[in-house]
Design a protein around this motif. Sequence first.
Motif, PDB file in Angstrom:
ATOM      1  N   LEU A 163      25.435  10.694 -45.475  1.00  0.00           N
ATOM      2  CA  LEU A 163      24.333  11.511 -44.970  1.00  0.00           C
ATOM      3  C   LEU A 163      23.239  11.638 -46.026  1.00  0.00           C
ATOM      4  O   LEU A 163      22.039  11.578 -45.693  1.00  0.00           O
ATOM      5  CB  LEU A 163      24.824  12.884 -44.530  1.00  0.00           C
ATOM      6  CG  LEU A 163      25.783  12.915 -43.335  1.00  0.00           C
ATOM      7  CD1 LEU A 163      26.226  14.339 -43.049  1.00  0.00           C
ATOM      8  CD2 LEU A 163      25.149  12.284 -42.112  1.00  0.00           C
ATOM      9  N   LYS A 164      23.616  11.809 -47.269  1.00  0.00           N
ATOM     10  CA  LYS A 164      22.640  11.888 -48.365  1.00  0.00           C
ATOM     11  C   LYS A 164      21.793  10.616 -48.444  1.00  0.00           C
ATOM     12  O   LYS A 164      20.584  10.671 -48.654  1.00  0.00           O
ATOM     13  CB  LYS A 164      23.323  12.108 -49.713  1.00  0.00           C
ATOM     14  CG  LYS A 164      23.785  13.496 -49.973  1.00  0.00           C
ATOM     15  CD  LYS A 164      24.303  13.559 -51.388  1.00  0.00           C
ATOM     16  CE  LYS A 164      25.122  14.792 -51.656  1.00  0.00           C
ATOM     17  NZ  LYS A 164      25.657  14.809 -53.005  1.00  0.00           N
ATOM     18  N   LYS A 165      22.444   9.464 -48.273  1.00  0.00           N
ATOM     19  CA  LYS A 165      21.736   8.185 -48.377  1.00  0.00           C
ATOM     20  C   LYS A 165      20.650   8.037 -47.299  1.00  0.00           C
ATOM     21  O   LYS A 165      19.679   7.332 -47.496  1.00  0.00           O
ATOM     22  CB  LYS A 165      22.728   7.015 -48.277  1.00  0.00           C
ATOM     23  CG  LYS A 165      23.582   6.892 -49.522  1.00  0.00           C
ATOM     24  CD  LYS A 165      24.583   5.752 -49.385  1.00  0.00           C
ATOM     25  CE  LYS A 165      25.461   5.689 -50.629  1.00  0.00           C
ATOM     26  NZ  LYS A 165      26.512   4.694 -50.514  1.00  0.00           N
ATOM     27  N   LEU A 166      20.831   8.714 -46.181  1.00  0.00           N
ATOM     28  CA  LEU A 166      19.822   8.655 -45.135  1.00  0.00           C
ATOM     29  C   LEU A 166      18.542   9.402 -45.501  1.00  0.00           C
ATOM     30  O   LEU A 166      17.507   9.231 -44.860  1.00  0.00           O
ATOM     31  CB  LEU A 166      20.395   9.242 -43.839  1.00  0.00           C
ATOM     32  CG  LEU A 166      21.540   8.476 -43.209  1.00  0.00           C
ATOM     33  CD1 LEU A 166      22.175   9.293 -42.088  1.00  0.00           C
ATOM     34  CD2 LEU A 166      21.090   7.127 -42.704  1.00  0.00           C
ATOM     35  N   LEU A 167      18.606  10.241 -46.522  1.00  0.00           N
ATOM     36  CA  LEU A 167      17.463  11.075 -46.917  1.00  0.00           C
ATOM     37  C   LEU A 167      16.506  10.383 -47.886  1.00  0.00           C
ATOM     38  O   LEU A 167      15.465  10.940 -48.210  1.00  0.00           O
ATOM     39  CB  LEU A 167      17.970  12.390 -47.523  1.00  0.00           C
ATOM     40  CG  LEU A 167      18.785  13.254 -46.566  1.00  0.00           C
ATOM     41  CD1 LEU A 167      19.388  14.431 -47.310  1.00  0.00           C
ATOM     42  CD2 LEU A 167      17.940  13.705 -45.394  1.00  0.00           C
ATOM     43  N   VAL A 168      16.876   9.207 -48.352  1.00  0.00           N
ATOM     44  CA  VAL A 168      15.998   8.496 -49.316  1.00  0.00           C
ATOM     45  C   VAL A 168      15.201   7.394 -48.648  1.00  0.00           C
ATOM     46  O   VAL A 168      15.454   6.944 -47.596  1.00  0.00           O
ATOM     47  CB  VAL A 168      16.778   7.921 -50.496  1.00  0.00           C
ATOM     48  CG1 VAL A 168      17.236   9.038 -51.381  1.00  0.00           C
ATOM     49  CG2 VAL A 168      17.909   7.053 -50.056  1.00  0.00           C
TER      50      VAL A 168
END
Length: 168
Positions: A163-168
Amino acid sequence: MAGDESVFLRAKDRKYKGLTEDEQKEWSGPFYFIQAADPQLGLMKAWRIGDCDSGGDEWTEEVQLTKQAVQAINKLQPRPRFLVLCGDLVHAMPGVKAVFSGHYHRNAGGCYDGLDMVVSSAVGCQLGDDAHGVRVVVVTKDDIIHRYHSLDQLTQRGMDEDLKKLLV
């Protein structure tokens, strides 16, 4: 809401500073709170054009009125102890792919006609087998990805890495 402390930082460890049992168990004099209801985003246009089933695709008027209410309430002196918002939040949902709600005190949901209904379990009292938690919702240009995280997981590891990777 007293002091310069952000109202959002007052909730911690299952308590809300200023509204704990220890601080409120003895009567300390009169107070007031604000009860607001039915911003019902989309209803004004739908009502005006006479199409309450599918005509609520504009929210501009309701958003402006809601902002006006917040500004007016923030100017009140003395400040209200708290605000309760009741009733319908939205009437129509233009371009909405998912509706998120609670009240069932367990995770649930379904999909109908391209609209996902996502029910998140409770931070507080559980009525099912789900752990106390919150739903992390990531919105990208093309998608809405959501996952329920237990409070223990969120505290110890944070949100899932994918999910974090989708924010970059």
